[in-house]
Design a protein around this motif. Structure first.
Motif, PDB file in Angstrom:
ATOM      1  N   GLY A  14     -31.035  15.215 -39.823  1.00  0.00           N
ATOM      2  CA  GLY A  14     -31.408  14.051 -40.625  1.00  0.00           C
ATOM      3  C   GLY A  14     -32.512  14.304 -41.629  1.00  0.00           C
ATOM      4  N   LEU A  15     -33.423  15.242 -41.339  1.00  0.00           N
ATOM      5  CA  LEU A  15     -34.513  15.530 -42.267  1.00  0.00           C
ATOM      6  C   LEU A  15     -34.693  17.037 -42.387  1.00  0.00           C
ATOM      7  CD1 LEU A  15     -35.594  12.697 -40.617  1.00  0.00           C
ATOM      8  CD2 LEU A  15     -37.227  12.906 -42.485  1.00  0.00           C
ATOM      9  N   THR A  16     -35.285  17.450 -43.482  1.00  0.00           N
ATOM     10  CA  THR A  16     -35.460  18.872 -43.771  1.00  0.00           C
ATOM     11  C   THR A  16     -36.113  19.679 -42.639  1.00  0.00           C
ATOM     12  OG1 THR A  16     -35.394  18.616 -46.162  1.00  0.00           O
ATOM     13  CG2 THR A  16     -36.684  20.469 -45.319  1.00  0.00           C
ATOM     14  N   PRO A  17     -37.256  19.227 -42.086  1.00  0.00           N
ATOM     15  CA  PRO A  17     -37.889  20.068 -41.054  1.00  0.00           C
ATOM     16  C   PRO A  17     -36.994  20.272 -39.828  1.00  0.00           C
ATOM     17  CG  PRO A  17     -39.390  18.326 -41.803  1.00  0.00           C
ATOM     18  CD  PRO A  17     -38.052  18.027 -42.398  1.00  0.00           C
TER      19      PRO A  17
ATOM     20  N   ALA B  99     -29.972  16.405 -44.658  1.00  0.00           N
ATOM     21  CA  ALA B  99     -31.198  16.907 -45.297  1.00  0.00           C
ATOM     22  C   ALA B  99     -30.913  17.487 -46.681  1.00  0.00           C
ATOM     23  CB  ALA B  99     -31.853  17.953 -44.404  1.00  0.00           C
ATOM     24  N   GLY B 100     -31.940  17.454 -47.581  1.00  0.00           N
ATOM     25  CA  GLY B 100     -31.687  17.747 -48.985  1.00  0.00           C
ATOM     26  C   GLY B 100     -32.623  18.707 -49.701  1.00  0.00           C
ATOM     27  N   THR B 101     -33.533  19.396 -48.982  1.00  0.00           N
ATOM     28  CA  THR B 101     -34.385  20.366 -49.679  1.00  0.00           C
ATOM     29  C   THR B 101     -33.542  21.575 -50.095  1.00  0.00           C
ATOM     30  OG1 THR B 101     -36.291  19.656 -48.404  1.00  0.00           O
ATOM     31  CG2 THR B 101     -36.466  21.813 -49.449  1.00  0.00           C
TER      32      THR B 101
ATOM     33  N   ASP C  47     -44.515  13.337 -49.491  1.00  0.00           N
ATOM     34  CA  ASP C  47     -45.152  14.650 -49.565  1.00  0.00           C
ATOM     35  C   ASP C  47     -44.561  15.644 -48.567  1.00  0.00           C
ATOM     36  OD1 ASP C  47     -46.790  16.699 -50.163  1.00  0.00           O
ATOM     37  OD2 ASP C  47     -48.645  15.775 -49.444  1.00  0.00           O
ATOM     38  N   TYR C  48     -43.314  16.042 -48.804  1.00  0.00           N
ATOM     39  CA  TYR C  48     -42.686  17.131 -48.034  1.00  0.00           C
ATOM     40  C   TYR C  48     -41.497  17.639 -48.828  1.00  0.00           C
ATOM     41  CZ  TYR C  48     -38.740  14.335 -46.121  1.00  0.00           C
ATOM     42  OH  TYR C  48     -37.598  13.590 -45.963  1.00  0.00           O
ATOM     43  N   GLY C  49     -40.771  18.606 -48.303  1.00  0.00           N
ATOM     44  CA  GLY C  49     -39.727  19.344 -49.014  1.00  0.00           C
ATOM     45  C   GLY C  49     -38.939  18.586 -50.075  1.00  0.00           C
TER      46      GLY C  49
ATOM     47  N   PRO D 270     -37.378   8.932 -48.551  1.00  0.00           N
ATOM     48  CA  PRO D 270     -36.127   9.197 -47.826  1.00  0.00           C
ATOM     49  C   PRO D 270     -35.344   7.909 -47.572  1.00  0.00           C
ATOM     50  CG  PRO D 270     -38.033   9.486 -46.376  1.00  0.00           C
ATOM     51  CD  PRO D 270     -38.557   9.309 -47.758  1.00  0.00           C
ATOM     52  N   ALA D 271     -34.026   8.038 -47.421  1.00  0.00           N
ATOM     53  CA  ALA D 271     -33.141   6.910 -47.144  1.00  0.00           C
ATOM     54  C   ALA D 271     -33.754   6.024 -46.058  1.00  0.00           C
ATOM     55  CB  ALA D 271     -31.779   7.418 -46.685  1.00  0.00           C
ATOM     56  N   GLY D 272     -33.683   4.733 -46.248  1.00  0.00           N
ATOM     57  CA  GLY D 272     -34.208   3.791 -45.256  1.00  0.00           C
ATOM     58  C   GLY D 272     -35.611   3.316 -45.583  1.00  0.00           C
TER      59      GLY D 272
ATOM     60  N   GLY E  15     -31.203   8.538 -56.119  1.00  0.00           N
ATOM     61  CA  GLY E  15     -30.746   7.278 -55.522  1.00  0.00           C
ATOM     62  C   GLY E  15     -31.193   6.976 -54.103  1.00  0.00           C
ATOM     63  N   ASP E  16     -32.044   7.801 -53.527  1.00  0.00           N
ATOM     64  CA  ASP E  16     -32.477   7.555 -52.140  1.00  0.00           C
ATOM     65  C   ASP E  16     -33.239   6.235 -51.998  1.00  0.00           C
ATOM     66  OD1 ASP E  16     -32.341  10.687 -50.840  1.00  0.00           O
ATOM     67  OD2 ASP E  16     -32.507  10.475 -53.007  1.00  0.00           O
ATOM     68  N   VAL E  17     -34.015   5.863 -53.037  1.00  0.00           N
ATOM     69  CA  VAL E  17     -34.861   4.668 -52.949  1.00  0.00           C
ATOM     70  C   VAL E  17     -34.025   3.384 -52.966  1.00  0.00           C
ATOM     71  CG1 VAL E  17     -35.313   4.555 -55.457  1.00  0.00           C
ATOM     72  CG2 VAL E  17     -36.979   3.581 -53.858  1.00  0.00           C
TER      73      VAL E  17
HETATM   74  C1  PHB Z   1     -34.704  15.322 -46.077  1.00  0.00           C
HETATM   75  O1  PHB Z   1     -35.603  15.263 -45.226  1.00  0.00           O
HETATM   76  O2  PHB Z   1     -34.245  16.404 -46.465  1.00  0.00           O
HETATM   77  C2  PHB Z   1     -34.181  14.057 -46.674  1.00  0.00           C
HETATM   78  C3  PHB Z   1     -34.219  12.888 -45.929  1.00  0.00           C
HETATM   79  C4  PHB Z   1     -33.767  11.699 -46.504  1.00  0.00           C
HETATM   80  C5  PHB Z   1     -33.289  11.698 -47.808  1.00  0.00           C
HETATM   81  C6  PHB Z   1     -33.242  12.876 -48.539  1.00  0.00           C
HETATM   82  C7  PHB Z   1     -33.687  14.051 -47.972  1.00  0.00           C
HETATM   83  O3  PHB Z   1     -32.875  10.548 -48.363  1.00  0.00           O
END
Ligand code: PHB
Length: 390
Positions: free
Chosen positions: A101-104, A125-127, A169-171, A223-225, A250-252
């Motif tokens: 769900g998230l980069t880390p 994840a999208g980094t 403030d992350y990837g 991030p989404a949500g 478009g995440d926002v």
């Molecule tokens: C990510 O943590 O890589 C991530 C999470 C939510 C997003 C985009 C990227 O909407």
């Protein structure tokens, strides 16, 4: 008579063992690891619903194998993701790891995928760098530079000259900040960069800085949500009447939270790979089926990442006749299909997804808020890796 019964029973037990042994060999296990509790539950839920919908539509038999989905909650804690992945590989003997769900969370798992030679399908994840962390990673979501660079172009061409960026403030936030600022300043624009903590963000002090800077537009990545929380503080500070345009990837304005944002979201321009309003027969069918299966919830881009991730696994298994490991990863490279988002393919060099990026504007259609697509940039590769390759 008694003895004969015993012999029959023993024979039946042996047969049962043989059958279940054969069954064990004929099962492909997919470990789906997602945040299903904690602050990023919305992401995990969307991905899970997308993956389950695909299985519901296509059945659970592929190339003579039974597909078994094992769903685990990591609470969006990277150490937990890693521990679960280890357990799934060693004890559950999964053939594929998926979700992230998230980069880390994706990065924490990468060394295990490499070591065990188990394909890791990143659905959320999208980094940009994620696919470089293991040759066993393949991605069906997107990269932030891929979704964001077209925004830098669009903004400058449409009279926006001064922008403040505000990103988590992350990837992925840093990726989107760099992608936008690079293209926009090269075109001649002026930009100031602000970063907000990922966990429990308070946007107010940053919004004060934005108000002081008086830019033409505010560029946002969360991030989404998290878009709903951002938009609440945006309105509280009167930004809806400030004339400052809202732009970003478009995440926002993700499709699940967008409809509850109210009129403040109207006119926001974003670039992204999926909108629930995407006009195609495949997407209409997808949205209808998703809503039917999920009590009316709208799918967002995370759901499509999960849905397409399962498609990639199913089609890969068909090509390898059920084999996993390196063969499965190789089969996935170069694969192309029509997703609810439009035409997509897996870049054989980078294992990232190549897809259209759409420019969209938030509009009210039949009483509901949508990201309405009005321009298409076709077949966009991750620009960070494309630049490295040249
Ligand atoms: C990510 O943590 O890589 C991530 C999470 C939510 C997003 C985009 C990227 O909407």
């Amino acid at each position: 008579m008694h003895r004969r019964t015993l012999i029959l029973a023993a024979g039946a037990a042996a047969l049962m063992a043989a059958v279940s042994g054969a069954q064990a060999q004929q099962t492909v296990k997919i470990g789906l690891i997602l945040p299903l509790t904690g602050p990023f539950t919305a992401i995990g839920r969307q991905v899970e619903m997308g993956a389950r919908l695909y299985m519901q539509q296509k059945g659970n038999t592929v190339a003579g194998q039974t597909i078994e989905l094992v769903v685990k909650d990591d609470g969006s804690v990277a150490d937990t993701t890693k521990r679960i992945a280890q357990d799934l590989i060693v004890n559950e003997k999964v053939n594929v790891l998926a979700g992230f769900g998230l980069t880390p969370l994706a990065l924490a798992t990468a060394p295990l995928a490499t070591q065990a030679k188990v394909p890791q399908v990143v659905m959320a994840a999208g980094t940009a760098t994620i696919t470089e962390a293991s040759p066993f990673i393949v991605r069906t979501s997107f990269t932030l530079p891929q979704a964001t660079e077209p925004m830098g172009d669009w903004a400058f061409k449409n009279g926006i000259k001064k922008v403040v960026t505000l990103v988590s403030d992350y990837g992925p936030g840093i990726d989107s900040e760099k992608a936008f600022s690079g293209v926009f300043t090269k075109a001649g624009g002026q930009v100031e960069n602000l970063r907000v903590p990922l966990a429990n963000p308070d946007f107010s002090p940053f919004l004060q800085k934005v108000a002081d800077a008086k830019p033409d537009a505010l560029f946002v990545f969360v991030p989404a949500g998290q878009g709903a929380q951002f938009m609440k503080q945006f309105v509280e500070r009167g930004f809806d009447k400030s004339g400052i345009k809202l732009i970003g990837p478009g995440d926002v304005t993700d499709d699940e939270v967008l409809n509850n944002m109210g009129d403040v979201a109207l006119g926001a321009i974003t670039t992204h790979h999926y909108s629930v309003a995407h006009d195609s027969p495949e997407n209409k069918a997808f949205v209808e089926a998703f809503k039917r299966a999920s009590n009316g919830t709208r799918p967002n881009f995370m759901a499509v990442g999960g849905y397409d991730g399962m498609h990639l696994i199913y089609e890969g298994l068909k090509k390898t006749n059920g084999q996993g490991g390196q063969a499965l990863i190789d089969a996935m490279k170069g694969m192309s299909w029509t997703s609810p988002r439009g035409p997509v393919s897996i870049d054989p060099q980078t294992r990232d997804i190549i897809q259209n990026i759409y420019v969209r504007k938030v509009e009210r259609v039949n009483g509901e808020l949508y990201n309405v697509e009005f321009a298409t940039i076709p077949n966009v590769k991750d620009p960070v890796k494309a630049a490295k390759a040249n």
